[in-house]
Write a protein that holds these residues in place. Structure first.
Motif, PDB file in Angstrom:
ATOM      1  N   ALA A 110      76.197  36.662  95.854  1.00  0.00           N
ATOM      2  CA  ALA A 110      75.968  36.124  94.508  1.00  0.00           C
ATOM      3  C   ALA A 110      76.814  34.870  94.333  1.00  0.00           C
ATOM      4  CB  ALA A 110      76.325  37.157  93.447  1.00  0.00           C
ATOM      5  N   LEU A 111      76.185  33.816  93.884  1.00  0.00           N
ATOM      6  CA  LEU A 111      76.872  32.537  93.733  1.00  0.00           C
ATOM      7  C   LEU A 111      76.797  32.081  92.285  1.00  0.00           C
ATOM      8  CD1 LEU A 111      75.475  30.748  96.905  1.00  0.00           C
ATOM      9  CD2 LEU A 111      77.742  31.730  96.624  1.00  0.00           C
ATOM     10  N   GLY A 112      77.654  31.172  91.946  1.00  0.00           N
ATOM     11  CA  GLY A 112      77.665  30.627  90.591  1.00  0.00           C
ATOM     12  C   GLY A 112      76.501  29.683  90.352  1.00  0.00           C
ATOM     13  N   SER A 113      76.471  29.117  89.170  1.00  0.00           N
ATOM     14  CA  SER A 113      75.396  28.205  88.791  1.00  0.00           C
ATOM     15  C   SER A 113      75.957  27.064  87.955  1.00  0.00           C
ATOM     16  CB  SER A 113      74.328  28.938  87.968  1.00  0.00           C
ATOM     17  OG  SER A 113      73.715  29.961  88.710  1.00  0.00           O
ATOM     18  N   HIS A 201      70.779  27.847  80.239  1.00  0.00           N
ATOM     19  CA  HIS A 201      69.924  28.019  81.410  1.00  0.00           C
ATOM     20  C   HIS A 201      70.489  27.277  82.614  1.00  0.00           C
ATOM     21  CE1 HIS A 201      68.153  24.204  79.829  1.00  0.00           C
ATOM     22  NE2 HIS A 201      67.965  23.946  81.107  1.00  0.00           N
ATOM     23  N   GLU A 202      70.022  27.665  83.770  1.00  0.00           N
ATOM     24  CA  GLU A 202      70.517  27.109  85.023  1.00  0.00           C
ATOM     25  C   GLU A 202      69.888  25.744  85.306  1.00  0.00           C
ATOM     26  OE1 GLU A 202      71.205  31.265  87.519  1.00  0.00           O
ATOM     27  OE2 GLU A 202      69.223  30.295  87.510  1.00  0.00           O
ATOM     28  N   LEU A 203      70.738  24.751  85.479  1.00  0.00           N
ATOM     29  CA  LEU A 203      70.250  23.465  85.963  1.00  0.00           C
ATOM     30  C   LEU A 203      70.085  23.531  87.481  1.00  0.00           C
ATOM     31  CD1 LEU A 203      69.626  20.470  85.180  1.00  0.00           C
ATOM     32  CD2 LEU A 203      71.995  19.960  85.808  1.00  0.00           C
ATOM     33  N   LEU A 204      71.058  24.147  88.124  1.00  0.00           N
ATOM     34  CA  LEU A 204      71.035  24.358  89.576  1.00  0.00           C
ATOM     35  C   LEU A 204      71.770  25.654  89.882  1.00  0.00           C
ATOM     36  CD1 LEU A 204      72.004  20.993  91.337  1.00  0.00           C
ATOM     37  CD2 LEU A 204      69.928  22.309  91.768  1.00  0.00           C
ATOM     38  N   THR A 205      71.192  26.481  90.717  1.00  0.00           N
ATOM     39  CA  THR A 205      71.943  27.611  91.228  1.00  0.00           C
ATOM     40  C   THR A 205      72.626  27.158  92.514  1.00  0.00           C
ATOM     41  OG1 THR A 205      70.215  28.512  92.666  1.00  0.00           O
ATOM     42  CG2 THR A 205      70.178  29.169  90.337  1.00  0.00           C
TER      43      THR A 205
END
Length: 326
Positions: A110-113, A201-205
């Protein structure tokens, strides 16, 4: 006939006493001292291990060394205050290049975003030029390192130089972002999950970033790290710890009730937040490290060395496949 003196009798009695106690001492399990940040994801894992009796099932004497933050864990390992920590293999690789005999086994993929607000005009990484980006941790945090490499490859510019990064503790940069003082925030997955549940919301995961760097499969970056020599010389049962962790993760992967039980530790602001955190965690549960992960890790390391500098990868760092426990 041999005559027994008082001294010989006492000596014989002492020997018998020691012999009778020896099996009890020999059977005592060697403890494993594992670091944990209070209320972090490792603490949820530890709670599951203990609540389900998985440590007792495997005769694991698990002792927890609480640390204030993720940056304190490596200090605990290098100082001998802990046997095993959870950290990044990028850090362990730098230390191994300095002569430390560290080993790594995966804990989570699991990685950040990189998060933006739901009504943000920022639609791409390029839109963050001249903007404030909150970054959890320091300038050598793994996610920030990879985002810089990604921006150099995709934009031809270092995002650190064309934006205004603001470094700080994960809770602090999250609050600054929610209060509108940051245009975007790059945070650990637990905080990204909370922000997403709150409408961001996620701009980039970071999975997008790794794939954008041409790395496949995405190698788990976070894992258990220990000194090979210390574990060997002190018979520390790291393999047993990894078995216990795998069983606890099976519980967390399949039981929603287990997550409800963790609610007091997670402290979600809503049911949606608990579900988001649960799903992020489950997506990061990983298996053993194999040849494909080693090859991907080498490619990522080589790319960071190619695109980076001493700040990014550490002076003299080179890839060493012996870091990885397979």
């Amino acid at each position: 006939m041999m005559t027994l003196t008082r001294r010989s009798v006492l000596a014989a009695g002492s020997a018998l006493g020691a012999a009778s106690l020896w099996p009890r001492f020999a059977a005592a399990s060697v403890p494993v001292r594992l670091t944990s940040v209070k209320f972090g994801s490792v603490s949820w894992l530890i709670d599951t291990i203990r609540q389900d009796g998985i440590d007792k099932k495997h005769d694991l004497d698990l002792r927890i060394v609480e640390v204030a933050n993720n940056q304190a864990a490596p200090v605990a390992l290098l100082s001998g205050a802990a046997d095993v920590i959870v950290s990044d293999w990028t850090w362990a690789l730098r230390q191994r290049a300095k002569g430390d005999d560290l080993k790594f086994a995966p804990y989570s993929s699991a990685l950040g975003s990189l998060m933006v607000s739901k009504d943000s005009p920022v639609k791409s990484l390029a839109d963050l030029k001249g903007k404030k980006i909150g970054v959890a941790g320091t300038g050598i945090d793994k996610s920030w390192i990879m985002l810089r490499a990604y921006s150099r490859k995709t934009l031809g510019e270092d995002i650190a130089k064309v934006s205004e990064p603001v470094f700080g503790a994960a809770p602090l940069v999250s609050e600054e972002f929610k209060n509108g003082r940051l245009d975007a925030v790059l945070n650990f997955w637990t905080y990204a999950a909370r922000l997403e549940a709150g409408g961001a919301h996620e701009l980039l995961t970071m999975a997008d970033v790794v794939q954008g760097l041409g790395i496949s499969p995405t190698p788990p970056l976070v894992g258990f790290i220990w000194s090979e020599r210390e574990v060997r010389d002190n018979s520390i049962p790291v393999t047993k710890l990894l078995t216990v962790v795998a069983e606890a993760n099976q519980v967390l992967a399949s039981s929603d009730a287990a997550w409800e039980r963790l609610r007091p530790l997670i402290k979600p602001a809503s049911d949606a937040e608990l579900v988001a955190i649960r799903d992020y965690y489950r997506s990061g549960i990983t298996g053993s490290w194999g040849e494909a992960q080693t090859a991907a890790a080498k490619k990522l390391t080589d790319l960071l060395i190619e695109l980076g500098d001493t700040e990014l990868v550490g002076d003299g760092t080179h890839f060493d496949q012996n870091l990885f426990h397979t």
